[in-house]
Design a protein around this motif. Structure first.
Motif, PDB file in Angstrom:
ATOM      1  N   SER A 234       0.795  -1.237   0.000  1.00  0.00           N
ATOM      2  CA  SER A 234       0.000   0.000   0.000  1.00  0.00           C
ATOM      3  C   SER A 234       0.827   1.288   0.000  1.00  0.00           C
ATOM      4  O   SER A 234       0.403   2.294  -0.549  1.00  0.00           O
ATOM      5  N   GLN A 235       1.996   1.269   0.610  1.00  0.00           N
ATOM      6  CA  GLN A 235       2.779   2.499   0.708  1.00  0.00           C
ATOM      7  C   GLN A 235       3.944   2.501  -0.274  1.00  0.00           C
ATOM      8  O   GLN A 235       4.746   1.559  -0.286  1.00  0.00           O
ATOM      9  N   PRO A 236       4.073   3.551  -1.082  1.00  0.00           N
ATOM     10  CA  PRO A 236       5.173   3.635  -2.056  1.00  0.00           C
ATOM     11  C   PRO A 236       6.558   3.488  -1.428  1.00  0.00           C
ATOM     12  O   PRO A 236       7.445   2.885  -2.018  1.00  0.00           O
ATOM     13  N   SER A 237       6.734   4.011  -0.219  1.00  0.00           N
ATOM     14  CA  SER A 237       8.047   3.930   0.428  1.00  0.00           C
ATOM     15  C   SER A 237       8.402   2.464   0.749  1.00  0.00           C
ATOM     16  O   SER A 237       9.554   2.051   0.605  1.00  0.00           O
ATOM     17  N   VAL A 238       7.403   1.689   1.168  1.00  0.00           N
ATOM     18  CA  VAL A 238       7.633   0.272   1.463  1.00  0.00           C
ATOM     19  C   VAL A 238       7.914  -0.486   0.166  1.00  0.00           C
ATOM     20  O   VAL A 238       8.814  -1.334   0.104  1.00  0.00           O
ATOM     21  N   CYS A 239       7.151  -0.162  -0.883  1.00  0.00           N
ATOM     22  CA  CYS A 239       7.354  -0.800  -2.193  1.00  0.00           C
ATOM     23  C   CYS A 239       8.766  -0.521  -2.700  1.00  0.00           C
ATOM     24  O   CYS A 239       9.450  -1.415  -3.191  1.00  0.00           O
ATOM     25  N   SER A 240       9.199   0.718  -2.554  1.00  0.00           N
ATOM     26  CA  SER A 240      10.541   1.100  -2.987  1.00  0.00           C
ATOM     27  C   SER A 240      11.601   0.339  -2.192  1.00  0.00           C
ATOM     28  O   SER A 240      12.592  -0.126  -2.747  1.00  0.00           O
TER      29      SER A 240
ATOM     30  N   CYS B  46      10.290   3.682  -8.128  1.00  0.00           N
ATOM     31  CA  CYS B  46      11.672   3.443  -7.720  1.00  0.00           C
ATOM     32  C   CYS B  46      12.574   3.645  -8.937  1.00  0.00           C
ATOM     33  O   CYS B  46      12.926   2.680  -9.624  1.00  0.00           O
ATOM     34  N   PRO B  47      12.942   4.889  -9.242  1.00  0.00           N
ATOM     35  CA  PRO B  47      13.708   5.210 -10.460  1.00  0.00           C
ATOM     36  C   PRO B  47      14.979   4.389 -10.646  1.00  0.00           C
ATOM     37  O   PRO B  47      15.321   4.025 -11.765  1.00  0.00           O
ATOM     38  N   SER B  48      15.673   4.052  -9.540  1.00  0.00           N
ATOM     39  CA  SER B  48      16.924   3.293  -9.695  1.00  0.00           C
ATOM     40  C   SER B  48      16.660   1.891 -10.233  1.00  0.00           C
ATOM     41  O   SER B  48      17.482   1.342 -10.967  1.00  0.00           O
ATOM     42  N   VAL B  49      15.503   1.295  -9.898  1.00  0.00           N
ATOM     43  CA  VAL B  49      15.137  -0.013 -10.436  1.00  0.00           C
ATOM     44  C   VAL B  49      14.665   0.142 -11.882  1.00  0.00           C
ATOM     45  O   VAL B  49      15.032  -0.641 -12.756  1.00  0.00           O
ATOM     46  N   LEU B  50      13.879   1.177 -12.133  1.00  0.00           N
ATOM     47  CA  LEU B  50      13.359   1.428 -13.483  1.00  0.00           C
ATOM     48  C   LEU B  50      14.505   1.628 -14.478  1.00  0.00           C
ATOM     49  O   LEU B  50      14.447   1.161 -15.618  1.00  0.00           O
ATOM     50  N   GLN B  51      15.572   2.300 -14.034  1.00  0.00           N
ATOM     51  CA  GLN B  51      16.720   2.544 -14.909  1.00  0.00           C
ATOM     52  C   GLN B  51      17.445   1.255 -15.289  1.00  0.00           C
ATOM     53  O   GLN B  51      18.141   1.204 -16.299  1.00  0.00           O
TER      54      GLN B  51
END
Length: 199
Positions: free
Chosen positions: A37-43, A103-108
């Motif tokens: 549910s939380q973007p910070s946890v997902c990241s 999570c831009p670092s994963v997306l990259q």
């Protein structure tokens, strides 16, 4: 070159089964990320070593689907059912990329779309298309290192048939415990030549 009608049903069935399993894996990844549910946890999950390994595995599964799409086009397999599953895979993959954008670092780390363009990679055989020379899962021959980021030796031989390692791995873990074996068409010049050489 198209596959003979007598082989087409078997080939289409094997492709559809594998593609549906690929869709399920990518869809499961979407559901897992959607459940956080939380973007910070997902990241945090995505940045962990286990999260990174998991996403790398999903990327490899998507790569198998793109190889299969290339094999389908190479052998001119015109099947609406396969196109529908390929479309579902693409939708699930695009949805997954949207989750990864938090999570831009994963997306990259995701490969560029051109890396997955197996349609542009030509078959290396001068003798024509031969199912016996193609990966038993995706129907593509050994990839040319000049047009692929994958190493040339990335094939294994099993039961006299070649398989890309990731294709065989996915099939054995997610589809069936036995690798698929497709017969080639009766007038294949490569198979005829091989039979003559083994006499």
């Amino acid at each position: 070159m198209a596959i003979e009608p007598s082989l087409l049903d078997t080939c289409t069935s094997h492709l559809k089964t594998c593609l549906k399993s690929i869709h399920k894996v990518i869809q499961n990844a979407n559901e897992i990320l959607c459940g956080i549910s939380q973007p910070s946890v997902c990241s945090e999950v995505l940045m962990s070593s286990r999260g990174t390994d998991y996403i790398s595995g999903v990327i490899e599964v998507y790569r198998v689907s793109k190889r299969m799409e290339g094999g389908i086009k190479t052998f001119s397999i015109d099947c609406e059912r396969l196109q529908l599953v390929l479309r579902d895979i693409e939708l699930a993959w695009n949805n997954l990329q949207a989750f990864l954008s938090i999570c831009p670092s994963v997306l990259q780390k995701l490969p560029s779309p051109s890396v997955f363009d197996y349609e542009a990679k030509k078959m290396s055989s001068d003798l024509g298309l031969c199912l016996q020379r193609c990966c038993g899962v995706c129907l593509l021959e050994r990839l040319d290192q000049q047009v692929s980021s994958e190493p040339i030796g990335n094939m294994l031989q099993f039961g006299g048939r070649p398989y890309h390692l990731s294709c065989a791995n996915f099939w054995l873990h997610c589809v069936d415990s036995s690798l698929p074996v497709l017969s080639c068409h009766s007038n294949c010049s490569v198979c005829v030549k091989l039979k003559e050489e083994t006499k």
